[in-house]
Design an enzyme around this catalytic site. Structure first.
Site, PDB file in Angstrom:
ATOM      1  N   GLY A 168      35.730 -80.694 -34.975  1.00 20.41           N
ATOM      2  CA  GLY A 168      36.644 -79.552 -34.948  1.00 20.41           C
ATOM      3  C   GLY A 168      36.557 -78.740 -36.235  1.00 20.41           C
TER       4      GLY A 168
ATOM      5  N   ARG B 148      36.170 -86.347 -29.123  1.00 15.75           N
ATOM      6  CA  ARG B 148      36.375 -86.669 -27.695  1.00 15.75           C
ATOM      7  C   ARG B 148      35.018 -86.901 -27.044  1.00 15.75           C
ATOM      8  NH1 ARG B 148      35.661 -81.793 -24.705  1.00 15.75           N
ATOM      9  NH2 ARG B 148      35.259 -80.214 -26.280  1.00 15.75           N
TER      10      ARG B 148
ATOM     11  N   ALA C  84      51.949 -83.650 -42.320  1.00 14.32           N
ATOM     12  CA  ALA C  84      52.235 -82.326 -42.893  1.00 14.32           C
ATOM     13  C   ALA C  84      51.610 -81.253 -42.011  1.00 14.32           C
ATOM     14  CB  ALA C  84      51.672 -82.233 -44.310  1.00 14.32           C
TER      15      ALA C  84
ATOM     16  N   HIS D 267      47.549 -66.129 -37.145  1.00 11.70           N
ATOM     17  CA  HIS D 267      46.445 -67.099 -37.057  1.00 11.70           C
ATOM     18  C   HIS D 267      45.343 -66.569 -36.134  1.00 11.70           C
ATOM     19  CE1 HIS D 267      49.287 -70.037 -38.793  1.00 11.70           C
ATOM     20  NE2 HIS D 267      48.196 -70.691 -39.160  1.00 11.70           N
TER      21      HIS D 267
ATOM     22  N   LYS E 106      44.050 -70.557 -31.825  1.00 12.66           N
ATOM     23  CA  LYS E 106      45.211 -71.450 -32.056  1.00 12.66           C
ATOM     24  C   LYS E 106      46.027 -71.587 -30.773  1.00 12.66           C
ATOM     25  CE  LYS E 106      48.885 -72.504 -35.310  1.00 12.66           C
ATOM     26  NZ  LYS E 106      48.490 -73.926 -35.359  1.00 12.66           N
TER      27      LYS E 106
ATOM     28  N   THR F  35      53.518 -74.681 -39.666  1.00 12.40           N
ATOM     29  CA  THR F  35      53.926 -74.272 -41.023  1.00 12.40           C
ATOM     30  C   THR F  35      55.123 -73.322 -40.961  1.00 12.40           C
ATOM     31  OG1 THR F  35      51.650 -74.480 -41.717  1.00 12.40           O
ATOM     32  CG2 THR F  35      53.103 -73.205 -43.151  1.00 12.40           C
TER      33      THR F  35
HETATM   34  P1  NAD Z   1      39.811 -77.705 -33.234  1.00 11.38           P
HETATM   35  O1  NAD Z   1      40.088 -77.450 -31.797  1.00 11.38           O
HETATM   36  O2  NAD Z   1      38.723 -76.948 -33.924  1.00 11.38           O
HETATM   37  O3  NAD Z   1      39.514 -79.267 -33.459  1.00 11.38           O
HETATM   38  C1  NAD Z   1      40.145 -80.312 -32.762  1.00 11.38           C
HETATM   39  C2  NAD Z   1      39.121 -81.406 -32.552  1.00 11.38           C
HETATM   40  O4  NAD Z   1      39.752 -82.532 -31.959  1.00 11.38           O
HETATM   41  C3  NAD Z   1      37.971 -80.973 -31.615  1.00 11.38           C
HETATM   42  O5  NAD Z   1      36.727 -81.291 -32.204  1.00 11.38           O
HETATM   43  C4  NAD Z   1      38.222 -81.819 -30.378  1.00 11.38           C
HETATM   44  O6  NAD Z   1      37.026 -82.128 -29.678  1.00 11.38           O
HETATM   45  C5  NAD Z   1      38.835 -83.060 -31.040  1.00 11.38           C
HETATM   46  N1  NAD Z   1      39.456 -83.966 -30.082  1.00 11.38           N
HETATM   47  C6  NAD Z   1      40.087 -83.667 -28.921  1.00 11.38           C
HETATM   48  N2  NAD Z   1      40.437 -84.800 -28.283  1.00 11.38           N
HETATM   49  C7  NAD Z   1      40.022 -85.826 -29.083  1.00 11.38           C
HETATM   50  C8  NAD Z   1      40.087 -87.235 -28.979  1.00 11.38           C
HETATM   51  N3  NAD Z   1      40.637 -87.838 -27.912  1.00 11.38           N
HETATM   52  N4  NAD Z   1      39.588 -87.990 -29.978  1.00 11.38           N
HETATM   53  C9  NAD Z   1      39.009 -87.422 -31.068  1.00 11.38           C
HETATM   54  N5  NAD Z   1      38.890 -86.083 -31.212  1.00 11.38           N
HETATM   55  C10 NAD Z   1      39.409 -85.305 -30.231  1.00 11.38           C
HETATM   56  O7  NAD Z   1      41.189 -77.487 -33.990  1.00 11.38           O
HETATM   57  P2  NAD Z   1      41.456 -77.324 -35.574  1.00 11.38           P
HETATM   58  O8  NAD Z   1      41.511 -75.867 -35.914  1.00 11.38           O
HETATM   59  O9  NAD Z   1      40.570 -78.245 -36.346  1.00 11.38           O
HETATM   60  O10 NAD Z   1      42.972 -77.830 -35.636  1.00 11.38           O
HETATM   61  C11 NAD Z   1      43.349 -79.120 -35.183  1.00 11.38           C
HETATM   62  C12 NAD Z   1      44.846 -79.305 -35.388  1.00 11.38           C
HETATM   63  O11 NAD Z   1      45.144 -79.267 -36.785  1.00 11.38           O
HETATM   64  C13 NAD Z   1      45.723 -78.209 -34.753  1.00 11.38           C
HETATM   65  O12 NAD Z   1      46.916 -78.803 -34.287  1.00 11.38           O
HETATM   66  C14 NAD Z   1      46.020 -77.268 -35.914  1.00 11.38           C
HETATM   67  O13 NAD Z   1      47.200 -76.530 -35.742  1.00 11.38           O
HETATM   68  C15 NAD Z   1      46.137 -78.268 -37.032  1.00 11.38           C
HETATM   69  N6  NAD Z   1      45.909 -77.735 -38.386  1.00 11.38           N
HETATM   70  C16 NAD Z   1      46.659 -78.293 -39.355  1.00 11.38           C
HETATM   71  C17 NAD Z   1      46.440 -77.921 -40.667  1.00 11.38           C
HETATM   72  C18 NAD Z   1      47.230 -78.621 -41.747  1.00 11.38           C
HETATM   73  O14 NAD Z   1      47.072 -78.284 -42.938  1.00 11.38           O
HETATM   74  N7  NAD Z   1      48.058 -79.608 -41.403  1.00 11.38           N
HETATM   75  C19 NAD Z   1      45.480 -76.954 -40.986  1.00 11.38           C
HETATM   76  C20 NAD Z   1      44.727 -76.415 -39.961  1.00 11.38           C
HETATM   77  C21 NAD Z   1      44.938 -76.822 -38.653  1.00 11.38           C
END
Ligand code: NAD
Length: 275
Positions: A10, A35, A126, A159, A163, A170
């Site tokens: 991801g 996944r 977080a 965003h 998203k 946040t």
């Molecule tokens: P993304 O869709 O690019 O990545 C998510 C990943 O999870 C994908 O590669 C997907 O294949 C994988 N996935 C799905 N099911 C899975 C499983 N069963 N096992 C393992 N992997 C699996 O999304 P992203 O932009 O990387 O964001 C992911 C999450 O993090 C979102 O909820 C986003 O809002 C959050 N986020 C949080 C922060 C923070 O600072 N806390 C920052 C950015 C994004």
């Protein structure tokens, strides 16, 4: 620290793997999981992000949870989906491993699972791992306390088009911080949409506005508006490196911490050993 990354292919997973390839904060990539349907399965996780091979190959989630040797990692980082993150949290609980959780958009019943799981393992949860955003939380609390109820509070976030949850985790956390400073809750005060003849603004509300488009990494503004002046506290992320660095710093920090629910303020607080 040997790190397991859930969501390895991801947007966030890739940033984290890039840092782990460089042994950021003494952390290295031990296991990469995505996944089962991901095209990354079977590929070297480091090559996938443009780094030199590490011989850590991306594993399918179902296989990994069934077959992984829990002695092969020290901490797990998860940026996936809420319904997936809760399964990973419970899996880490089974093996008594600390869990760094960055996923957003949880339902109340999923949040409860995270709270329950944190009774037996350390979980750092977080919605935004950036140090700057967490400093903003502290500034917002102070501003809301000092400005008082005659200042209307509105929260605006933007965003990228991919998203899937809104408002962002946040923005919601910012809302919780200012609501608490005003002795209320988001449940009582949040307004998530306005349309048509809404009537005049109710002073007890906290308004949210959401923008989605293009490749915006993440902008948040909290506006305090009164007669004749307004204050804006804004954070803009220009790339995902700051979230990823925060997550890796949290992974290094959480080693040997007792069970409990932590957030980034615990990591950046001046009263602990992380600064
Ligand atoms: P993304 O869709 O690019 O990545 C998510 C990943 O999870 C994908 O590669 C997907 O294949 C994988 N996935 C799905 N099911 C899975 C499983 N069963 N096992 C393992 N992997 C699996 O999304 P992203 O932009 O990387 O964001 C992911 C999450 O993090 C979102 O909820 C986003 O809002 C959050 N986020 C949080 C922060 C923070 O600072 N806390 C920052 C950015 C994004």
């Amino acid at each position: 620290m040997r790190v397991l990354v859930f969501g390895a292919s991801g947007r966030m997973g890739r940033e984290i793997i890039r840092l782990l390839s460089e042994n950021e904060q003494g952390c290295r990539l031990a296991i990469a999981v995505d996944r089962g349907e991901s095209s990354a399965i079977g590929q070297d996780a480091a090559i996938l992000v443009g780094c030199s091979a590490l011989n850590v190959f991306v594993q399918a989630d179902g296989d990994a949870l069934r077959d992984l040797n829990p002695d092969s990692f020290d901490v797990a980082i998860d940026f996936t989906l809420p319904e997936v993150s809760v399964i990973h949290a419970e899996w880490c609980q089974r093996w008594k491993k600390p869990f760094i959780l960055g996923t957003t958009g949880f339902l109340p019943e999923q949040e409860k699972i995270i709270h329950d799981t944190a009774k037996t393992i350390p979980i750092l949860w977080a919605p935004n791992m950036s140090i700057g955003v967490n400093v903003c939380f502290a500034l917002l609390r102070k501003a809301a306390e000092m400005l008082g109820p005659e200042y209307d509070i509105e929260i605006i976030e933007a965003h990228h088009r991919h998203k899937v949850d809104a408002p962002s985790g946040t923005a919601l956390r910012m809302g919780e911080v200012v609501a608490k400073a005003r002795n209320t809750t988001l449940k009582e005060s949040a307004v998530y949409a306005r349309q048509g003849r809404t009537g005049a603004r109710d002073a007890s509300t906290i308004g949210f506005s959401t923008i989605r488009g293009g490749d915006i990494v993440g902008d948040h503004t909290v506006l305090f508006a009164a007669e004749g002046e307004r204050i804006e506290i804004t954070h803009k992320a220009s790339n995902r490196g700051n979230f990823a660095r925060g997550a890796v710093r949290a992974a290094a920090w959480i080693a040997n911490k007792p069970a409990g629910l932590y957030d980034m303020m615990d990591v950046i607080s001046r009263n602990n050993d992380a600064v």
